[in-house]
Design a protein around this motif. Sequence first.
Motif, mmCIF file in Angstrom:
data_model
loop_
_atom_site.group_PDB
_atom_site.id
_atom_site.type_symbol
_atom_site.label_atom_id
_atom_site.label_comp_id
_atom_site.label_asym_id
_atom_site.label_seq_id
_atom_site.Cartn_x
_atom_site.Cartn_y
_atom_site.Cartn_z
ATOM 1 N N GLU A 180 0.820 -1.208 0.000
ATOM 2 C CA GLU A 180 0.000 0.000 0.000
ATOM 3 C C GLU A 180 0.859 1.266 0.000
ATOM 4 N N ARG A 181 2.015 1.177 0.613
ATOM 5 C CA ARG A 181 2.926 2.334 0.630
ATOM 6 C C ARG A 181 3.635 2.495 -0.710
ATOM 7 N N LEU A 182 3.960 1.403 -1.357
ATOM 8 C CA LEU A 182 4.794 1.445 -2.556
ATOM 9 C C LEU A 182 4.022 1.775 -3.828
ATOM 10 N N VAL A 183 2.778 1.324 -3.926
ATOM 11 C CA VAL A 183 2.024 1.471 -5.180
ATOM 12 C C VAL A 183 1.212 2.761 -5.117
ATOM 13 N N ALA A 184 1.859 3.864 -5.499
ATOM 14 C CA ALA A 184 1.239 5.185 -5.393
ATOM 15 C C ALA A 184 1.428 5.957 -6.696
ATOM 16 N N GLY A 185 0.446 6.769 -7.038
ATOM 17 C CA GLY A 185 0.521 7.600 -8.242
ATOM 18 C C GLY A 185 -0.805 8.284 -8.471
ATOM 19 N N ASP A 186 -0.845 9.182 -9.467
ATOM 20 C CA ASP A 186 -2.057 9.972 -9.699
ATOM 21 C C ASP A 186 -2.607 9.805 -11.116
ATOM 22 N N GLN A 187 -2.083 8.842 -11.875
ATOM 23 C CA GLN A 187 -2.610 8.595 -13.221
ATOM 24 C C GLN A 187 -4.022 8.010 -13.121
ATOM 25 N N LEU A 188 -4.947 8.498 -13.958
ATOM 26 C CA LEU A 188 -6.277 7.904 -14.007
ATOM 27 C C LEU A 188 -6.181 6.594 -14.774
ATOM 28 N N LEU A 189 -6.529 5.507 -14.109
ATOM 29 C CA LEU A 189 -6.368 4.164 -14.642
ATOM 30 C C LEU A 189 -7.710 3.548 -15.001
#
Length: 292
Positions: A171-180
């Motif tokens: 949960e800490r590692l998989v971060a970003g703001d791209q709309l998927l």
Amino acid sequence: MDDWANIRADLERRSGEPVLAFEPASGGSGGIKGIVRTTNDQYFLKAVPLSSPWLADCRVEASVTSPHSPRLRWTAEYAGHLVLAFDVAPGREPTEPWPEADLRRVLATTDRLEATATGVLPTVVDRMRGRCSTWWVLAEYGVRDRLSVGQLSAWERLNLRRLAQVEGEWERLVAGDQLLHFDLRHDNLRLGDDGRVWVLDWGRSCRGPGWVDAVCLLLESSIGALDAEVLFRQTARGAAADQAAVDAFLVALASYWRHAGSRPADEASAWIRPRQVRSGRATVEWLQRRWG
């Protein structure tokens, strides 16, 4: 069919034209969907009961706009359903296992896949929170519901502690703001004769690292004997990805799918358990390829 009869009557009142034909679409979960043909028009209709667990996804889909997707014409509530009407996507549905040329064509699209949403979307972590504890539970207790350590492969048992450790960090590692899109199965895609790739059904949209959709594409539909690791690293977003985050996402997906695939059959969606089993196996194989 009573629901369809009521919706059909509302559609005819809206357009002023009779519905000449309705071609139901297969796959997916819940509601009514398919191509509606009238005297002078055609469109793709999706109607989900207002009491359906899929209603939230339908509302999300209505909120997302993408240049890679058919235009949403209108939304309405008819006969106790939320109804969405889209332009019909041209082209063919990809086959499984994926032919390499088709798969590469779609992977290239994931490198430039863009969309906007009118509302606030959850993150990847939000979508999966609470579903990814399989490795830790198995390491501590040896069993999670119908899945036991004895049912794991030799590689899974050998790496169980490492899987559990990474699972605790994902949960800490998989971060970003791209709309998927976050659900790039073969049946959510159409390949146009002009080379264009059409992306359908944004109901599971969320925000996260841009490379997530390529991972989902490689795991949610069968790629046969093709090498997911090689294909992923050949994408621009995959090549630039934080590889520790990719490992963590694969561990979380494997955690979810290994447990989900062990549950009893879903009578409402008979196709879902076999797909979860296959995706879980493919995810573990990809991890094994990466970790050795």
